[in-house]
Design a protein around this motif. Structure first.
Motif, short mmCIF file in Angstrom:
data_model
loop_
_atom_site.label_atom_id
_atom_site.label_comp_id
_atom_site.label_asym_id
_atom_site.label_seq_id
_atom_site.Cartn_x
_atom_site.Cartn_y
_atom_site.Cartn_z
N ASN A 10 19.09 11.64 -0.36
CA ASN A 10 19.51 11.42 1.02
C ASN A 10 20.35 12.30 1.70
O ASN A 10 20.81 12.32 2.75
N GLY A 11 20.99 13.28 1.23
CA GLY A 11 21.79 14.23 1.44
C GLY A 11 23.41 14.03 1.19
O GLY A 11 24.25 14.98 1.51
N PHE A 12 23.70 12.84 0.61
CA PHE A 12 25.33 12.53 0.21
C PHE A 12 25.28 12.85 -1.18
O PHE A 12 24.50 12.83 -1.83
N ARG A 13 26.78 13.08 -1.50
CA ARG A 13 27.18 13.28 -2.79
C ARG A 13 27.82 11.52 -3.24
O ARG A 13 28.16 10.78 -2.20
N LYS A 14 27.74 10.95 -4.40
CA LYS A 14 28.01 9.74 -4.84
C LYS A 14 29.48 9.81 -5.30
O LYS A 14 30.03 10.75 -6.01
N PHE A 15 29.95 8.82 -4.88
CA PHE A 15 31.52 8.52 -5.05
C PHE A 15 31.61 7.06 -5.56
O PHE A 15 31.38 6.27 -4.94
N THR A 16 32.11 6.59 -6.78
CA THR A 16 32.03 5.45 -7.18
C THR A 16 33.48 4.79 -6.98
O THR A 16 34.67 5.27 -6.96
N ILE A 17 33.40 3.52 -6.21
CA ILE A 17 34.60 2.81 -5.85
C ILE A 17 34.86 1.76 -6.59
O ILE A 17 33.85 0.82 -6.91
N ARG A 18 36.20 1.36 -6.81
CA ARG A 18 36.56 0.13 -7.51
C ARG A 18 37.40 -0.94 -6.97
O ARG A 18 37.38 -1.97 -7.31
N ASN A 19 37.95 -0.39 -5.98
CA ASN A 19 38.93 -1.08 -5.09
C ASN A 19 38.86 -0.78 -3.84
O ASN A 19 38.38 0.36 -3.32
N ARG A 20 39.59 -1.30 -2.83
CA ARG A 20 39.69 -1.23 -1.57
C ARG A 20 40.53 0.35 -1.15
O ARG A 20 40.18 1.31 -0.39
N LYS A 21 41.48 0.67 -2.24
CA LYS A 21 42.11 1.89 -1.87
C LYS A 21 41.05 3.18 -2.17
O LYS A 21 41.12 4.08 -1.21
N ASP A 22 40.17 3.05 -3.02
CA ASP A 22 39.11 4.04 -3.26
C ASP A 22 38.28 4.20 -1.99
O ASP A 22 37.83 5.40 -1.61
N LEU A 23 37.76 3.02 -1.37
CA LEU A 23 37.15 3.19 -0.48
C LEU A 23 37.98 3.71 1.13
O LEU A 23 37.27 4.40 1.75
N GLU A 24 39.11 3.71 1.21
CA GLU A 24 39.94 4.24 2.11
C GLU A 24 40.00 5.68 2.20
O GLU A 24 40.23 6.20 3.05
N GLY A 25 39.80 6.35 0.84
CA GLY A 25 39.77 7.49 0.64
C GLY A 25 38.70 8.34 1.24
O GLY A 25 38.57 9.43 1.50
N LEU A 26 37.66 7.70 1.40
CA LEU A 26 36.41 8.02 1.96
C LEU A 26 36.30 8.03 3.47
O LEU A 26 35.42 8.60 4.27
N VAL A 27 37.48 7.72 4.25
CA VAL A 27 37.23 7.76 5.82
C VAL A 27 36.94 8.94 6.31
O VAL A 27 35.99 9.10 7.22
N MET A 28 37.65 10.00 5.85
CA MET A 28 37.25 11.29 6.60
C MET A 28 36.29 12.01 6.07
O MET A 28 35.60 13.08 6.61
N LEU A 29 35.77 11.56 4.82
CA LEU A 29 34.50 12.18 4.23
C LEU A 29 33.17 11.49 4.00
O LEU A 29 32.18 11.42 3.31
N ASN A 30 33.26 10.38 5.23
CA ASN A 30 32.14 9.49 5.33
C ASN A 30 30.80 10.18 5.49
O ASN A 30 29.50 9.45 5.37
N ARG A 31 30.73 11.47 5.85
CA ARG A 31 29.50 12.23 6.16
C ARG A 31 29.06 12.99 4.86
O ARG A 31 27.84 13.66 5.09
N THR A 32 29.98 13.26 4.25
CA THR A 32 29.70 13.98 2.76
C THR A 32 29.46 13.10 1.68
O THR A 32 28.51 13.37 1.01
#
Length: 132
Positions: free
Chosen positions: A70-92
């Motif tokens: 689908n054009g994205f790279r995969k990032f495994t999240i385990r908690n809310r902090k990991d998810l917050e790190g994807l704010v600026m990278l949500n299109r990658t």
């Protein structure tokens, strides 16, 4: 719905697995690749007509390596902090919730991902629409 920043065609140079020497002749020799090491081995010496070896030339393009279809790279999240790190990278990057996250936390992460406009690959895993 989030779309990837740019959609690139993924070209795989080889999709067939490299097969171990003589795995077709003996049941005790599994098909998973092992480097041939025999002193007289024609495959190790790379004679014409023998099996191909894994080489650096079969590697993927660095721009498309680890890309999902689908054009994205995969990032495994385990908690809310990991998810917050994807704010600026949500299109990658697309989030994938780890297997050991429970159903209750999973629902919270999905709600937050929706607010942050982050795509979650396994959004429907372990989430019931109607609670018992």
């Amino acid at each position: 719905m989030v779309n990837p920043a740019r959609k690139v065609n993924i070209v795989k140079k080889r999709t067939k697995p490299f097969v171990r020497v003589q795995s077709d002749r003996f049941k005790r020799v599994s098909a998973s690749w092992r480097r041939p090491v025999g002193i007289d081995s024609a495959t190790r010496r790379r004679f014409k007509g023998t099996r191909p070896h894994p080489k650096i030339g079969y590697g993927s393009n660095a721009k498309t390596r680890f890309l999902l279809p689908n054009g994205f790279r995969k990032f495994t999240i385990r908690n809310r902090k990991d998810l917050e790190g994807l704010v600026m990278l949500n299109r990658t990057y697309a989030a994938e919730i780890a297997h050991n996250v429970g159903a209750k936390k999973r629902v919270q992460l999905l709600e937050r991902a929706k607010q942050l406009n982050v795509k979650v690959i396994n959004a429907d895993a372990r989430v019931r629409s109607v609670e018992n």
